[in-house]
Design a protein around this motif. Structure first.
Motif, PDB file in Angstrom:
ATOM      1  N   GLY A 104       0.797  -1.224   0.000  1.00 31.15           N
ATOM      2  CA  GLY A 104       0.000   0.000   0.000  1.00 31.15           C
ATOM      3  C   GLY A 104       0.826   1.269   0.000  1.00 31.15           C
ATOM      4  N   LEU A 105       2.156   1.135  -0.019  1.00 29.17           N
ATOM      5  CA  LEU A 105       3.017   2.333  -0.001  1.00 29.17           C
ATOM      6  C   LEU A 105       3.855   2.403  -1.282  1.00 29.17           C
ATOM      7  N   TYR A 106       3.889   3.584  -1.892  1.00 25.48           N
ATOM      8  CA  TYR A 106       4.626   3.833  -3.135  1.00 25.48           C
ATOM      9  C   TYR A 106       5.515   5.059  -2.924  1.00 25.48           C
ATOM     10  N   ALA A 107       6.579   5.165  -3.721  1.00 25.26           N
ATOM     11  CA  ALA A 107       7.461   6.323  -3.565  1.00 25.26           C
ATOM     12  C   ALA A 107       7.851   6.854  -4.936  1.00 25.26           C
ATOM     13  N   ALA A 108       7.974   8.174  -5.035  1.00 21.43           N
ATOM     14  CA  ALA A 108       8.312   8.795  -6.321  1.00 21.43           C
ATOM     15  C   ALA A 108       9.118  10.068  -6.100  1.00 21.43           C
ATOM     16  N   GLU A 143       4.061   9.269 -12.223  1.00 24.94           N
ATOM     17  CA  GLU A 143       3.104   8.586 -13.090  1.00 24.94           C
ATOM     18  C   GLU A 143       3.124   7.071 -12.839  1.00 24.94           C
ATOM     19  N   ILE A 144       4.327   6.508 -12.751  1.00 27.68           N
ATOM     20  CA  ILE A 144       4.441   5.059 -12.539  1.00 27.68           C
ATOM     21  C   ILE A 144       3.809   4.682 -11.196  1.00 27.68           C
ATOM     22  N   ALA A 145       4.133   5.437 -10.155  1.00 29.89           N
ATOM     23  CA  ALA A 145       3.587   5.131  -8.827  1.00 29.89           C
ATOM     24  C   ALA A 145       2.068   5.257  -8.840  1.00 29.89           C
ATOM     25  N   ALA A 146       1.555   6.280  -9.527  1.00 28.11           N
ATOM     26  CA  ALA A 146       0.106   6.485  -9.567  1.00 28.11           C
ATOM     27  C   ALA A 146      -0.579   5.311 -10.265  1.00 28.11           C
ATOM     28  N   LEU A 147       0.013   4.834 -11.369  1.00 29.90           N
ATOM     29  CA  LEU A 147      -0.611   3.718 -12.094  1.00 29.90           C
ATOM     30  C   LEU A 147      -0.552   2.442 -11.260  1.00 29.90           C
ATOM     31  N   SER A 148       0.526   2.243 -10.511  1.00 28.49           N
ATOM     32  CA  SER A 148       0.602   1.064  -9.636  1.00 28.49           C
ATOM     33  C   SER A 148      -0.449   1.165  -8.532  1.00 28.49           C
ATOM     34  N   ALA A 149      -0.569   2.347  -7.949  1.00 28.60           N
ATOM     35  CA  ALA A 149      -1.558   2.530  -6.882  1.00 28.60           C
ATOM     36  C   ALA A 149      -2.960   2.307  -7.430  1.00 28.60           C
ATOM     37  N   LEU A 150      -3.179   2.796  -8.645  1.00 29.53           N
ATOM     38  CA  LEU A 150      -4.489   2.637  -9.276  1.00 29.53           C
ATOM     39  C   LEU A 150      -4.839   1.160  -9.450  1.00 29.53           C
ATOM     40  N   ARG A 151      -3.869   0.391  -9.941  1.00 27.67           N
ATOM     41  CA  ARG A 151      -4.108  -1.052 -10.120  1.00 27.67           C
ATOM     42  C   ARG A 151      -4.446  -1.694  -8.783  1.00 27.67           C
ATOM     43  N   GLN A 152      -3.748  -1.290  -7.755  1.00 22.96           N
ATOM     44  CA  GLN A 152      -4.018  -1.869  -6.431  1.00 22.96           C
ATOM     45  C   GLN A 152      -5.426  -1.507  -5.965  1.00 22.96           C
ATOM     46  N   VAL A 153      -5.781  -0.252  -6.109  1.00 24.48           N
ATOM     47  CA  VAL A 153      -7.072   0.225  -5.624  1.00 24.48           C
ATOM     48  C   VAL A 153      -8.215  -0.428  -6.398  1.00 24.48           C
ATOM     49  N   GLU A 154      -8.005  -0.580  -7.716  1.00 23.65           N
ATOM     50  CA  GLU A 154      -9.071  -1.164  -8.530  1.00 23.65           C
ATOM     51  C   GLU A 154      -9.148  -2.667  -8.350  1.00 23.65           C
ATOM     52  N   GLY A 155      -8.045  -3.286  -8.028  1.00 23.63           N
ATOM     53  CA  GLY A 155      -7.999  -4.730  -7.896  1.00 23.63           C
ATOM     54  C   GLY A 155      -8.425  -5.167  -6.507  1.00 23.63           C
ATOM     55  N   ASP A 156      -7.485  -5.339  -5.653  1.00 23.89           N
ATOM     56  CA  ASP A 156      -7.835  -5.882  -4.341  1.00 23.89           C
ATOM     57  C   ASP A 156      -8.447  -4.806  -3.456  1.00 23.89           C
ATOM     58  N   LEU A 157      -9.141  -5.214  -2.466  1.00 23.69           N
ATOM     59  CA  LEU A 157      -9.680  -4.269  -1.510  1.00 23.69           C
ATOM     60  C   LEU A 157      -8.823  -4.365  -0.262  1.00 23.69           C
ATOM     61  N   THR A 158      -7.831  -3.512  -0.209  1.00 21.31           N
ATOM     62  CA  THR A 158      -6.917  -3.534   0.927  1.00 21.31           C
ATOM     63  C   THR A 158      -7.714  -3.314   2.206  1.00 21.31           C
ATOM     64  N   PRO A 159      -7.473  -4.107   3.209  1.00 23.60           N
ATOM     65  CA  PRO A 159      -8.228  -3.889   4.435  1.00 23.60           C
ATOM     66  C   PRO A 159      -7.920  -2.521   5.032  1.00 23.60           C
ATOM     67  N   ARG A 160      -8.930  -1.842   5.504  1.00 25.18           N
ATOM     68  CA  ARG A 160      -8.700  -0.572   6.187  1.00 25.18           C
ATOM     69  C   ARG A 160      -8.005  -0.848   7.518  1.00 25.18           C
ATOM     70  N   ALA A 161      -7.370   0.141   8.059  1.00 23.75           N
ATOM     71  CA  ALA A 161      -6.647  -0.032   9.312  1.00 23.75           C
ATOM     72  C   ALA A 161      -7.606  -0.485  10.406  1.00 23.75           C
ATOM     73  N   SER A 162      -7.151  -1.406  11.193  1.00 29.12           N
ATOM     74  CA  SER A 162      -7.981  -1.737  12.340  1.00 29.12           C
ATOM     75  C   SER A 162      -7.977  -0.515  13.251  1.00 29.12           C
ATOM     76  N   ARG A 163      -9.021  -0.344  13.986  1.00 20.51           N
ATOM     77  CA  ARG A 163      -9.128   0.836  14.846  1.00 20.51           C
ATOM     78  C   ARG A 163      -7.918   0.958  15.775  1.00 20.51           C
ATOM     79  N   ASP A 164      -7.382  -0.188  16.172  1.00 24.69           N
ATOM     80  CA  ASP A 164      -6.256  -0.152  17.114  1.00 24.69           C
ATOM     81  C   ASP A 164      -5.035   0.517  16.515  1.00 24.69           C
ATOM     82  N   VAL A 165      -4.679   0.110  15.266  1.00 31.80           N
ATOM     83  CA  VAL A 165      -3.472   0.659  14.649  1.00 31.80           C
ATOM     84  C   VAL A 165      -3.635   2.158  14.466  1.00 31.80           C
TER      85      VAL A 165
END
Ligand SMILES: Cc1cc2nc3c(=O)[nH]c(=O)nc-3n(C[C@H](O)[C@H](O)[C@H](O)COP(=O)(O)OP(=O)(O)OC[C@H]3O[C@@H](n4cnc5c(N)ncnc54)[C@H](O)[C@@H]3O)c2cc1C
Ligand code: SF4
Ligand code: SF4
Lengths: 569, 105
Positions: free
Chosen positions: A366-370, A390-412
């Motif tokens: 879930g972390l990208y750097a540019a 641009e590369i980081a944005a397209l990678s993030a886009l693929r991640q967001v459109e593909g899997d549904l990354t779990p949101r942070a648990s309230r504890d974290v």
């Protein structure tokens, strides 16, 4: 009186930390996908923030006709004496020209040849009027409907659990607000780090440095704290600049063909070689051997050339033009004195920063750097920062459109929020403290200058000095917890100080781990004065584990077009 | 090197404060005069000068880097930026840099 921070929460698909060159281009890329919600959190105002604030001189990275991205990658790798990633260089280089065209379409003035092609300055540069490059980029970002820009929000930490990143927490620069962001993907684009070392002019003009004094290394520090892997922090960037104004020298050297001379009037560059670090080493060695100061031989240029230099500098480093005019002696009468700056950590010039895969994914999910904060890919400059955005944005886009990354648990999330609230409220609530952030910053810069190869030690260090500097930095890190802040600006300053201290500690660990001298003054280890390909033609990487910086050596994969992480936690 | 804000010329519009990349400029009160609290923190990027429509901000080199008391300001003329230099002896010099022209170097 005890002050308490108001909390404001935001949720989005992609959070971009830092609205500079790379951050703006990431936002423009995601702006083409209106269903994705994006927030840009910027500590200043994207109109004139970061490296581009004063304007720039040229687009330093461009593939001119007859050259290929492969040529560029080879050049950058050789300039870094082999310590660079082919996959990152190639993917950035393939985006240089698209970035230049994008800038032109937004209104940047680029010099053209008769046939409409861009006019080159040397083999890799094109000439522009870069005075308004940042307002141009920022103006385009502010028109995007799915992108919300939050100015004057200083991000302090990524919210992470050691494997995944879920968002970030930050502070209002003016108002007593604690910002909480939940995001599926986070792009870190905070630029590099200045202010770790004692600067050329440590008094009133202490901020007359090359790299923006407001890029404090936040992105490196938040990654290190979150457990992300970093690479090549030992490859410091030291610029060769005009004395006092710290204005660029390339414009003079390439523009009017001025060569370097020592105080005896001897041209010395060829004796040292022509790579970036060798040019610096030339000036450093000449001075060390008693033949300083060194100059760019401009005497004798025509008045018209002089006038063009005045204009070029007004578009990017106006202090230099003022200096010429007020001294009453311009470059056609007097040579321009040059000197090395204090060291910076900046992945757009050298290769320091996040260890990523080809898609600019860091080693945390879930972390990208540019841009300057991203490592392994030296000499990328403006167009390369944009290509990486641009590369980081397209990678993030693929991640967001593909899997549904779990949101942070309230504890974290809760623990990050409470931790930041606790720290800031205690700084704000303290009536007095023995030291100020300025005191500790000065002590840090002195420790780095003396022990970790700053200007006063001729950029050289040894194991004993590094150990001493390391101890001092750790002591200062503990003092930095007990400071007082009168308002939010001062609270942000304490955060910046803590970022720099942590980065200093990492830099020291990296300098000690590269037991050779590969790039002259960039990392000049007196105990190991020779280049050692047998043992050190590899990356020095690090991760923070249980509060300690642990070094990891990684091999150089030559000729690879794509690299995936084999090292995810 | 740093900037100086002329309180008599400042209208309190706040544009300089909003663009400074280091958030160094504040207004004394909303709509009040702009001031730079820590002049030594200035990077010298000139963003605030370019933003100010009242010519209230000028730029100087610190004495520690050879400054001789000359000041520089800038006027936005739309198609060009006009830079105005005032030496300590009162002489004035102007250089106009067109926006649509690229650097020669
Ligand atoms: C003076 C100078 C001149 C240069 N000239 C040229 C040139 O002529 N040609 C060329 O090709 N390259 C040039 N470069 C290099 C090039 O400008 C940079 O490599 C590139 O712009 C870096 O982009 P970036 O997005 O990584 O960093 P930046 O553009 O600096 O963006 C970083 C952004 O993050 C923000 N930020 C930082 N910390 C935080 C935080 N904690 N929370 C929120 N936001 C934060 C900053 O305010 C900034 O807006 C120059 C660099 C400098 C410094
Ligand atoms: S010159 Fe730049 S850094 Fe200095 S006060 Fe103006 S905007 Fe801020
Ligand atoms: S931009 Fe000029 S007029 Fe407006 S607040 Fe700043 S100094 Fe005053």
């Amino acid at each position: 009186m005890a002050k308490s921070l108001r909390e404001i929460r935001f949720g989005c698909d992609v959070l971009i930390i830092g609205g500079g060159t790379a951050g703006c281009q990431a936002a423009l890329t995601l702006g083409e996908h209106p269903s994705v919600s994006v927030i840009v959190a910027e500590k200043a105002n994207i109109k004139r923030s970061g490296c581009l604030a004063a304007g720039v001189n040229a687009l330093n990275a461009y593939i001119v006709p007859g050259r290929t991205p492969e040529d560029y990658a080879e050049y950058a790798r050789n300039d870094a004496a082999g310590i660079a990633r082919d996959d990152l260089l190639l993917s950035a280089a393939r985006g240089f020209n698209r970035a230049a065209e994008r800038l032109e379409s937004l209104g940047l003035v680029i010099l053209k040849n008769r046939d409409g092609s861009y006019a080159a300055r040397g083999n890799r540069n094109i000439r522009i009027n870069g005075e308004n490059i940042k307002p141009i980029l920022a103006g385009a970002v502010s028109k995007l409907e799915n992108v919300r820009v939050l100015n004057r929000v200083n991000i302090v930490d990524c919210v992470a659990d050691g494997e995944n990143v879920f968002g970030a927490v930050g502070l209002g620069v003016d108002e007593e607000i604690l910002y909480v962001f939940e995001a599926r993907a986070v792009i870190c684009a905070t630029g590099g780090a200045s202010g770790l070392y004692r600067p050329n002019s440590p008094g009133f003009s202490r901020h007359r440095m090359w790299y923006p004094p407001f890029n404090t290394g936040a992105g490196y520090a938040m990654g290190i704290r979150a457990g992300a892997e970093m690479t090549t922090l030992e490859m410091r960037f030291i610029a060769l600049r005009c004395r006092d104004t710290i204005a660029p020298t390339g414009t003079i050297a390439q523009g009017v063909g001025a060569r370097q001379v020592n105080s005896l009037g001897e041209y010395y560059e060829e004796r040292y070689g022509l790579s970036t670090w060798e040019r610096l080493r030339g000036a450093v060695e000449e001075s060390r051997q008693g033949r300083g100061p060194c100059y760019l031989r401009t005497r004798g240029i025509t008045p018209d050339q002089e006038d063009q230099l005045y204009r070029a500098y007004l578009n990017m480093a106006p202090a230099q033009t003022l200096k010429w005019l007020e001294s009453g002696s311009g470059p056609h009468e007097s040579d321009v004195e040059i000197e090395g700056t204090e060291p910076y950590i900046v992945g757009g010039h050298t290769a320091s920063g996040y260890w990523t895969d080809t898609g600019r994914r860091a080693t945390l999910r879930g972390l990208y750097a540019a841009g300057d904060v991203s490592g392994g890919c030296p000499q990328k400059y403006v167009t390369g920062a944009m290509a990486e955005g641009e590369i980081a944005a397209l990678s993030a886009l693929r991640q967001v459109e593909g899997d549904l990354t779990p949101r942070a648990s309230r504890d974290v999330l809760g623990s990050f929020v409470e931790n930041l609230r606790f720290n800031v409220e205690s700084w704000l609530g303290r009536d007095r403290a023995i030291f100020t952030a300025d005191d500790i910053e000065e002590a840090m810069q002195t420790a780095m200058d003396r022990g970790a190869g700053g200007i006063s030690s001729g950029y050289r260090y040894n194991n004993a000095q590094l150990a001493q500097a390391g101890e001092r930095i750790e002591a200062l890190e503990s003092l930095a917890g007990d400071l007082r802040a009168a308002d939010m600006r001062e609270a942000v300053r304490i955060c910046e100080l803590k970022e720099r201290l942590l980065l200093c500690r990492s830099v020291i660990a990296h300098l000690g781990a590269r037991k050779e001298t590969r790039w002259g003054p960039f990392a000049d280890h007196a105990d190991y004065p020779k280049r050692d390909d047998e043992n050190y033609l590899k990356f020095v990487n690090s991760r923070m584990i249980n509060g300690k910086i642990e070094i990891i050596y990684r091999d150089i994969a030559r000729g690879r077009e794509v690299c995936e992480h084999s090292n995810r936690p | 090197m740093s900037i100086r804000i002329d309180p008599d010329a400042c209208t309190g519009c706040g544009l300089c404060a909003s663009v400074c990349p280091g958030s160094l400029i504040t207004l004394e009160a909303p709509g009040g005069r702009a001031c730079i609290r820590r002049p030594g923190d200035c990077w010298g990027c000139a963003s605030c000068l370019k933003e100010c429509r009242s010519g209230a901000i000028s730029y100087f080199l610190g004495a520690d880097i050879g400054g001789d008391g000359a000041i520089m300001s800038v006027r936005d003329e739309g198609r060009a930026l006009e830079w105005i230099f005032r030496r300590r002896d009162g002489t004035v010099l102007r250089i106009s840099v067109r926006r649509d022209e690229s650097n020669a170097y």
